[in-house]
Design an enzyme around this catalytic site. Structure first.
Site, mmCIF file in Angstrom:
data_model
loop_
_atom_site.group_PDB
_atom_site.id
_atom_site.type_symbol
_atom_site.label_atom_id
_atom_site.label_comp_id
_atom_site.label_asym_id
_atom_site.label_seq_id
_atom_site.Cartn_x
_atom_site.Cartn_y
_atom_site.Cartn_z
ATOM 1 N N HIS A 186 0.835 -1.223 0.000
ATOM 2 C CA HIS A 186 0.000 0.000 0.000
ATOM 3 C C HIS A 186 0.866 1.268 0.000
ATOM 4 C CE1 HIS A 186 -3.847 -2.121 0.835
ATOM 5 N NE2 HIS A 186 -3.065 -2.982 1.463
ATOM 6 N N ASN A 240 -10.277 -2.841 2.526
ATOM 7 C CA ASN A 240 -9.969 -2.830 1.090
ATOM 8 C C ASN A 240 -11.244 -2.584 0.294
ATOM 9 O OD1 ASN A 240 -7.212 -3.353 1.239
ATOM 10 N ND2 ASN A 240 -7.426 -5.558 0.952
#
Ligand code: HDE
Length: 711
Positions: free
Chosen positions: A91, A164
């Site tokens: 990420h 997510n």
């Protein structure tokens, strides 16, 4: 030996910097720089020492060695050399914004969490969206899962819901995470490919990990190429608990539902967007917030009890499974609004530290082994990246409620307690004794009964790897199914080792025979392999869930979307204004693309400024396009490859195209004259323009695709 001092000189007739007057000093090339005068703040070092010359280092003579005592140079380079902190191991590429969460109703029946008690209360929030695999400088439209991490600054401390945009995950047990991430990231010997799963290591690992097959269906779907952060769902993924004041626990799965509906791009578009605007998603979010078009999501809860969990087809602790919304409806309990961009990207987006273990009284974990591993892991990553156990002192991480404890010191300690007492228990009375624990107000873990032998084992209840993969696939419209097949063919065609491609097809055979055949055909496999051995046979009785399709959950309007309007000198101003009015009524935007960024002279002699020059504004950046050239302009544009691509791509990507008659040569050169269809709409008068924008609500003219329309 002493050297004779000669006043340093620079090229030209200018005065040497050392002798410059108060208002000008000489830059590197002898150019003039503004210096402080009047109220302008004076440049200082980090120590606050005023700086006289920021253009030249201190030298012995004009061409001599640099003096070690140049503390300003030393400090400036020292600080610059340390500007980077390690990027997130996953990420890394992300974009954050501030906002708030607002409750619709009290959820006191389910949770004692302070943030859920009062309808209408607003809780400050920070959200960071991200891709997973790519490094910080990678492109926004990589095919990848998007992180959807939310930090809520509640009155009982920070609650981080680190989710997510996909409700399931690749693996069931935290112990496989490092392997998964190693396999996704660039291969270690060559250092590529960047931000892509289309390579051997990823598919090798996946094809040996049947539990990831459900996730594979999601990542090969259009969920991984969202049009905007604003148009995607978010999920907490794991099952959590809510605990009320009586100590009653209810299981919960968290959802974020985008107010503007879901929307994705098509793969060919994604590839081109990455070239045209690698910052497409961050720019979109930044611009939306800056123009006051605040993105919004509703928080949805799937609430269920032990009895449901017991009889549900799958284990609610297994993060590779969903609970279909048709079985446990999503109750919408509040909204998340992003209304403020960051002041400083590094201070906020880069330094924000999400931790799954940040929960508040009234919310609790379950035994999901992935969640348990995450709870252990996130602190490590913050210490590594931010370099100090005091990362909660950074404004973006600091709770917005009282923080009182006896932890102290350490690197960069900024919030230091006063007074004599730094331990507990202590016998100092009242305030001077510092904070005390509170059974009544403090966080108490839900007293779940746990016992059993210590084992390294995967529960039998986690063993069905294909049934929900199949359920996801059959819940998609034909177009979406086609996209999944195409994505698999694309990705596996990048895999060099044949046995990996074959192994993947053997898994697909357990999901859907037709899909497996299509992929095998697309890969040119000489023969269809045997289906992979399945720990449990695929269930074919799971019902379709329409909530799983993007196309069945699109927007109601064209709000928040963008029309690219291609104009030249002589653009018909009436049509342009009608289109502009229709877009405004709809809450959509127009962006002008012209041969020169300076703009064009419209038919009435007025001037229209352009946002993009032709080459910088390809049609992939827009949800729909309108072609408004004059006759002369169209003739000239037809000779430009960028203009031809503008039209050809818009058509190939199934976009709605509005046009004026003068645009005909453009269609011709783009090769779409004969194939013009109902998605190519003549713009005549205000009604015509309004009708065009109304039609754009469908987002794409799917009938143009080779396969059938969504049901
Ligand atoms: Fe993460 N994850 N993760 N993860 N994750 C990180 O923390 C980790 C997992 C997610 O915008 C890291 O600050 C482990 C699932 C998001 O700052 C790290 C496991 C889900 C973000 C880490 C998982 C996520 C992270 C890297 C398996 C979806 C970005 C940098 C046990 C529910 C947050 C960092 C942001 C970030 C570890 C699995 C979501 C290394 C060990 C499942 C959105 O700590």
């Amino acid at each position: 030996m002493t050297q004779k001092h000669t006043p340093p000189s620079v090229a030209g007739d200018c005065k040497p910097a050392q002798y410059a007057d108060q208002h000008v000093s000489l830059g590197p090339g002898g150019d003039v720089h503004q210096t402080a005068s009047g109220d302008t703040p004076v440049l200082t070092t980090q120590q606050g020492i005023p700086v006289a010359d920021d253009q030249n280092s201190l030298k012995v003579g004009s061409r001599g060695p640099t003096a070690l005592e140049d503390f300003h140079l030393r400090e400036k380079l020292f600080h610059f050399d340390h500007e980077r902190i390690p990027e997130r191991v996953v990420h890394a590429r992300g974009f954050g914004a501030h906002g708030y969460f607002e409750n619709y109703e009290s959820l006191a029946d389910f949770t004692k969490a302070d943030l859920f008690q009062r309808a209408g209360e607003k809780i400050p929030a920070f959200v960071r969206f991200s891709t997973v695999a790519g490094s910080q400088g990678s492109a926004d439209l990589a095919r990848d899962v998007r992180g959807f991490a939310v930090k809520l600054y509640t009155q009982q401390g920070n609650w981080d819901l680190v989710g997510n945009n996909i409700p399931v995950f690749f693996i069931q047990d935290a112990i496989k995470f490092p392997d998964l991430v190693h396999a996704i990231k660039p291969e270690p010997d060559r250092g590529f490919p960047q931000a892509q799963t289309a390579h051997d290591n990823f598919w090798d690992f996946i094809s040996l990990t049947p539990e990831s097959m459900h996730m594979v269906m999601w990542i090969m779907s259009d969920r991984t190429i969202p049009r905007s952060f604003r148009f995607m769902e978010g999920f907490g993924v794991h099952t959590f608990r809510l605990v009320n004041a009586e100590g009653k626990s209810t299981f919960v799965k968290f959802h974020w539902k985008p107010k503007l509906g879901m929307q994705s791009v098509v793969w060919n578009e994604a590839v081109k967007i990455n070239g045209a605007d690698p910052d497409f998603h961050r720019r979109d979010l930044w611009n939306a917030i800056e123009r006051g078009d605040y993105p919004e999501w509703e928080l949805g809860l799937q609430l269920f009890d032990e009895a449901f969990a017991e009889q549900f087809d799958f284990d609610v602790l297994d993060a590779t499974k969903i609970i279909p919304e048709e079985e446990v409806p999503v109750r919408r309990v509040g909204r998340l609004v992003l209304d403020r961009v960051v002041d400083n990207f590094f201070a906020e987006t880069e330094q924000v530290a999400f931790c799954t273990q940040n929960i508040v009284p009234g919310i609790d974990f379950t035994n999901d082994p992935l969640l348990q591993g995450r709870n252990f892991s996130y602190l490590d990553t913050q210490l590594k990246r931010l370099g100090s156990p005091n990362f909660t002192h950074l404004p973006v991480n600091a709770p917005k409620c009282p923080v009182q404890h006896f932890q102290q010191d350490g690197h960069m300690a900024m919030l230091n307690p006063k007074g004599r007492v730094n331990y507990e228990p202590n016998s100092w009375n009242g305030h001077s004794g510092g904070p005390r624990e509170s059974l009544e107000k403090g966080f108490q873990s839900y007293p779940a009964e746990e016992e059993g032998p210590k084992l390294r084992i995967r529960s039998e209840t986690f063993a069905d790897h294909y049934s929900q993969a199949r359920q996801f696939y059959i819940s998609q419209t034909e177009i979406e199914q086609h996209h999944i097949a195409e994505a698999l063919i694309f990705e596996l065609s990048k895999v060099e080792r044949l046995e990996i491609r074959v192994r993947m097809v053997s898994h697909l055979l357990n999901i859907d025979m037709e899909l497996a055949n299509q992929v095998a055909e697309g890969l040119g496999l000489k023969e269809i392999p045997k289906a992979a051995d399945a720990a449990k046979p695929t269930r074919e009785d799971l019902k379709k869930s329409s909530a799983l399709s993007i196309l069945l959950n699109g927007p109601d309007g064209f709000t928040g979307r963008k029309v690219g309007v291609l104009v030249t000198d002589g653009v018909n101003i009436d049509i342009f204004k009608s289109l502009q009015a229709a877009a405004e009524t709809e809450g959509a935007m127009l962006e002008i693309i012209a041969p020169r960024v300076g703009g064009v002279e419209a038919s009435d002699g007025s001037w229209l400024e352009a946002a993009q020059q032709m080459g910088g504004g390809p049609s992939v950046l827009y949800d729909a396009v309108a072609l408004l050239p004059s006759e002369d302009g169209a003739e000239r544009l037809a000779k430009e490859p960028t203009a031809r691509d503008f039209v050809a791509d818009a058509f190939a990507h199934m976009k709605f195209i509005g046009y004026v008659e003068a645009a005909m040569p453009l269609f011709e050169k783009a090769g779409v004259t004969d194939s013009r269809d109902d998605g190519v709409i003549a713009l005549a008068g205000p009604e015509g323009c309004a009708a065009f924008i109304e039609t754009c609500r469908q987002l794409r003219f799917w009938a143009r695709a080779a396969v059938a329309m969504p049901a």
